[in-house]
Write an enzyme that holds these catalytic residues in place. Sequence first.
Site, PDB file in Angstrom:
ATOM      1  N   TYR A 135       0.820  -1.221   0.000  1.00  0.00           N
ATOM      2  CA  TYR A 135       0.000   0.000   0.000  1.00  0.00           C
ATOM      3  C   TYR A 135       0.848   1.262   0.000  1.00  0.00           C
ATOM      4  CZ  TYR A 135      -4.246  -2.725   0.863  1.00  0.00           C
ATOM      5  OH  TYR A 135      -5.291  -3.610   0.760  1.00  0.00           O
ATOM      6  N   LYS A 190       2.410 -15.201   3.095  1.00  0.00           N
ATOM      7  CA  LYS A 190       2.395 -15.943   1.833  1.00  0.00           C
ATOM      8  C   LYS A 190       3.841 -16.325   1.560  1.00  0.00           C
ATOM      9  CE  LYS A 190       0.266 -17.634  -1.769  1.00  0.00           C
ATOM     10  NZ  LYS A 190      -0.640 -18.800  -1.667  1.00  0.00           N
ATOM     11  N   ASP A 222      -4.197 -17.757   2.056  1.00  0.00           N
ATOM     12  CA  ASP A 222      -5.353 -18.415   1.427  1.00  0.00           C
ATOM     13  C   ASP A 222      -5.998 -19.403   2.390  1.00  0.00           C
ATOM     14  OD1 ASP A 222      -2.969 -19.829   1.221  1.00  0.00           O
ATOM     15  OD2 ASP A 222      -3.323 -20.565  -0.811  1.00  0.00           O
ATOM     16  N   ASP A 246      -6.156  -6.022   5.441  1.00  0.00           N
ATOM     17  CA  ASP A 246      -7.291  -5.284   4.882  1.00  0.00           C
ATOM     18  C   ASP A 246      -8.383  -6.279   4.467  1.00  0.00           C
ATOM     19  OD1 ASP A 246      -8.881  -3.306   3.769  1.00  0.00           O
ATOM     20  OD2 ASP A 246      -7.688  -3.116   1.938  1.00  0.00           O
ATOM     21  N   ASP A 250     -12.151  -7.556   6.789  1.00  0.00           N
ATOM     22  CA  ASP A 250     -13.534  -7.475   6.308  1.00  0.00           C
ATOM     23  C   ASP A 250     -14.217  -8.840   6.445  1.00  0.00           C
ATOM     24  OD1 ASP A 250     -13.259  -4.802   5.589  1.00  0.00           O
ATOM     25  OD2 ASP A 250     -14.280  -5.071   3.663  1.00  0.00           O
TER      26      ASP A 250
HETATM   27  C1  IPM Z   1      -9.727  -0.003   5.506  1.00  0.00           C
HETATM   28  C2  IPM Z   1     -10.085   0.581   4.174  1.00  0.00           C
HETATM   29  C3  IPM Z   1      -8.928   1.412   3.674  1.00  0.00           C
HETATM   30  C4  IPM Z   1      -7.740   0.485   3.504  1.00  0.00           C
HETATM   31  C5  IPM Z   1      -9.181   2.223   2.399  1.00  0.00           C
HETATM   32  C6  IPM Z   1     -10.373   3.121   2.544  1.00  0.00           C
HETATM   33  C7  IPM Z   1      -7.985   3.000   1.965  1.00  0.00           C
HETATM   34  O1  IPM Z   1     -10.443  -0.416   3.286  1.00  0.00           O
HETATM   35  O2  IPM Z   1      -9.462   0.758   6.448  1.00  0.00           O
HETATM   36  O3  IPM Z   1      -9.691  -1.226   5.617  1.00  0.00           O
HETATM   37  O4  IPM Z   1      -7.581  -0.125   2.452  1.00  0.00           O
HETATM   38  O5  IPM Z   1      -6.968   0.348   4.443  1.00  0.00           O
HETATM   39 MG    MG Z   2     -10.565  -2.346   4.153  1.00  0.00          MG
END
Ligand code: IPM
Ligand code: MG
Length: 364
Positions: A135, A190, A222, A246, A250
Amino acid sequence: MKIAILPGDGIGTEIMAQALRVLNALELKFETEQALVGGAAYEAHGHPLPEATLKLAKDADAVLFGAVGDWKYDKLERALRPEQAILGLRKNLGLFANFRPAICYEQLTHASSLKPELVSGLDILLVRELTGDIYFGQPRGRRESPDGAFKGAEEAFDTMRYSRPEIERIAHVAFKAAQKRNKRVTSVDKANVLETFQFWRDVVTEVHAQYPDVELQHMYVDNAAMQLVKAPKSFDVIVTGNMFGDILSDEAAMLTGSIGMLPSASLNEAGRGLYEPSHGSAPDIAGKDLANPLATILSMAMMLRFSLNQPEAAGRVEAAVQQVLASGLRTADIWSAGTQRVGTRAMGDAVLAAITTKTITTKG
Ligand code: IPM
Ligand code: MG
């Protein structure tokens, strides 16, 4: 003590308004100052992270952040897009340690996409490295391919990289967190393909020698993605790099029933931090009184505990949220048959009532 309040875009302003009502009701001696960030700042000042906002965040004892982003900015050049605000804050404040707890509240087991028995009692802490990896790695860009089968073709590239100190410090954070929990760390990498993550594995293993009371397991990303939906309760602390964190955070969030419930903290070496809900700006439901303000309210509680040394007030907020859930109130994202559906503001009202009177009544 000063708290920087950055509501941002989309549902950010609505959920922040509720968190601020709750914060004010605690009657603590904090000063707050608001500033624009993300698309809202771009509209007003031509930049998603204006100097004044960055300065406020740097000078504050803690930052409470809503959310940024809207599809209408997708065509802007990258440096001006709302997401750059949160990336810029992380980098400029050195917020390398991101804590994303995924806790399944007993009352919400049925809101999970997994079977209740798989998530009942779930309590995972995902520790994501937040200022390195692909990133932020340089160089990156577009160019004419210099070699390989597609030499001369247009290509784009990013750089995945991690230095030893970056891995060491996040490993220490994860092991220390595990010591306060169930003493198990799963380091996700990985290493079978990527040089960066073989190095990650080597360094995490070295740091582990200083934490003999903590059990360390290595897992490929994975497989980790699969284990998270197969046997999520087998995890205690997960530590991983920026990109894998990231994605997996989620996934872990959704196991709990709603990403709308999950707070997060991003801390720097000095222990100062930015606190934000794990969900995003959800422009599709913005302004409709539909968003769940609980993740922001719980982020505010985390802020009180970790950066402002107010564990008692944090506990009051968390207990109020539990009480509201127990009373059967639900925003749309966590609603299920037999519970009472409420909007953003009414949810804020209920938490406020639980804090100030310690009892709430449910209608219907
Ligand atoms: C998160 C979000 C951010 C990231 C984006 C909005 C840049 O997805 O905080 O997880 O990728 O870190
Ligand atoms: Mg995110």
